[in-house]
Design a protein around this motif. Sequence first.
Motif, mmCIF file in Angstrom:
data_model
loop_
_atom_site.group_PDB
_atom_site.id
_atom_site.type_symbol
_atom_site.label_atom_id
_atom_site.label_comp_id
_atom_site.label_asym_id
_atom_site.label_seq_id
_atom_site.Cartn_x
_atom_site.Cartn_y
_atom_site.Cartn_z
ATOM 1 N N GLN A 21 4.145 11.722 20.281
ATOM 2 C CA GLN A 21 4.603 10.516 19.612
ATOM 3 C C GLN A 21 4.426 10.665 18.109
ATOM 4 O O GLN A 21 3.556 11.408 17.639
ATOM 5 N N LEU A 22 5.256 9.955 17.361
ATOM 6 C CA LEU A 22 5.265 10.047 15.900
ATOM 7 C C LEU A 22 4.948 8.691 15.288
ATOM 8 O O LEU A 22 5.570 7.685 15.635
ATOM 9 N N ASN A 23 3.976 8.662 14.379
ATOM 10 C CA ASN A 23 3.743 7.499 13.524
ATOM 11 C C ASN A 23 4.320 7.792 12.150
ATOM 12 O O ASN A 23 4.028 8.840 11.557
ATOM 13 N N LEU A 24 5.127 6.854 11.634
ATOM 14 C CA LEU A 24 5.725 6.982 10.309
ATOM 15 C C LEU A 24 5.474 5.686 9.563
ATOM 16 O O LEU A 24 5.996 4.631 9.937
ATOM 17 N N MET A 25 4.672 5.756 8.513
ATOM 18 C CA MET A 25 4.333 4.581 7.707
ATOM 19 C C MET A 25 4.918 4.741 6.312
ATOM 20 O O MET A 25 4.657 5.750 5.637
ATOM 21 N N THR A 26 5.706 3.773 5.887
ATOM 22 C CA THR A 26 6.321 3.796 4.564
ATOM 23 C C THR A 26 5.563 2.832 3.670
ATOM 24 O O THR A 26 5.570 1.614 3.909
ATOM 25 N N SER A 27 4.899 3.366 2.649
ATOM 26 C CA SER A 27 4.040 2.524 1.811
ATOM 27 C C SER A 27 4.834 1.710 0.801
ATOM 28 O O SER A 27 4.478 0.572 0.495
ATOM 29 N N GLY A 28 5.909 2.285 0.242
ATOM 30 C CA GLY A 28 6.644 1.576 -0.786
ATOM 31 C C GLY A 28 5.729 1.130 -1.909
ATOM 32 O O GLY A 28 4.915 1.900 -2.413
ATOM 33 N N ARG A 29 5.801 -0.165 -2.284
ATOM 34 C CA ARG A 29 5.009 -0.688 -3.397
ATOM 35 C C ARG A 29 3.524 -0.751 -3.094
ATOM 36 O O ARG A 29 2.699 -0.841 -4.004
ATOM 37 N N GLY A 30 3.167 -0.701 -1.788
ATOM 38 C CA GLY A 30 1.752 -0.696 -1.474
ATOM 39 C C GLY A 30 1.447 -1.107 -0.050
ATOM 40 O O GLY A 30 2.012 -2.071 0.467
ATOM 41 N N ILE A 31 0.569 -0.352 0.604
ATOM 42 C CA ILE A 31 0.120 -0.660 1.956
ATOM 43 C C ILE A 31 -1.304 -0.145 2.094
ATOM 44 O O ILE A 31 -1.742 0.744 1.350
ATOM 45 N N ALA A 32 -2.040 -0.729 3.028
ATOM 46 C CA ALA A 32 -3.369 -0.221 3.386
ATOM 47 C C ALA A 32 -3.380 0.032 4.880
ATOM 48 O O ALA A 32 -2.712 -0.673 5.649
#
Length: 329
Positions: free
Chosen positions: A111-122
């Motif tokens: 399985q693949l996790n893909l997180m796009t932070s853009g302007r900001g994420i935690a």
Amino acid sequence: MSDLDPRPAETLCEPAPGPGPAVELYPAREVPLGGVRGVFVERVLPQRDLPTVGAWCFLDHFGSPTVTKTGAPPDIDPHPHIGLQTVTWPFEGRIRHRDSVGSNVEIEPGQLNLMTSGRGIAHSEYAVPGAPAGHGLQLWIALPGDQAWIDPHFEQHRELPVLEAAGLRAIVLIGSLAGVASPAIAYTPLVGADVRVEPGADVTLPLNPRFEHAVLVIEGELTAAETELAPGPLLYLGTDRDELRLASAGGAHFALIGGEPFGEELVMWWNFVGRGHEEIVAARNDWENRELHRFADIAGHPPEQRIPAPPLPGLHLKPRKRRIGSARD
């Protein structure tokens, strides 16, 4: 995944050089992840002379048998990101991912996790109790300037397309390979694939000649571009290749990354990818000051359970020149 170096260097990544094939070996660095817990990873990107491969700007091999292992779980407390996508691809173990946009999921091999932070994420990452020790890859993709400030979001893909040929099987994690395209959202033309070559195989893998590519062997021994490879170093292949010949006597497992050479300057520091020193300073200040409009708290974690940002360097660093063209060991 977080860069837990207490004094991370600020790296200014210049636009990629002109096209052409290359054969460059870049050694892995053993990097502590988690400090006193004694957890280490093998980091092959960025390199002093190779900060990016396409938009790929970070590649860690965690749980590798060639680095120090103590059995400690690779738990990473809440930490921030800007200007990038994180790609998590486990081979063994299970990881729980939580983030500030409300995601709370477990990921397991395949399985693949893909997180796009853009302007900001935690986000945070914790090993699932009772699961085998974690082993896999963590990668970052730099977002292009016109997408760097998009709203953060997260996606998980439990089924991914596969390219199959005689002696070869490739799971396409993101982007496209030989006409097989992943559903994962990418913001620049690129490819990321998990490839297995059968014992005794001598095969040719089609490539996009506009892309620059690199290969990282996970297990086994592989001959790629007439270069003998074992787990550890990253083989950079340059551009203008429409195929890659692969051979393995005993079988091999490797990662292929590639993409159109990234034509923008990037400043990478700690967990941030920006366009200048001031942008990095602003992101650090927002994290330290708990600016919740940018880095919201994560459900399930008390506000004080956050990784503090390291101190910033005292000076602006000069661009790090990218030097391609001579093989290195």
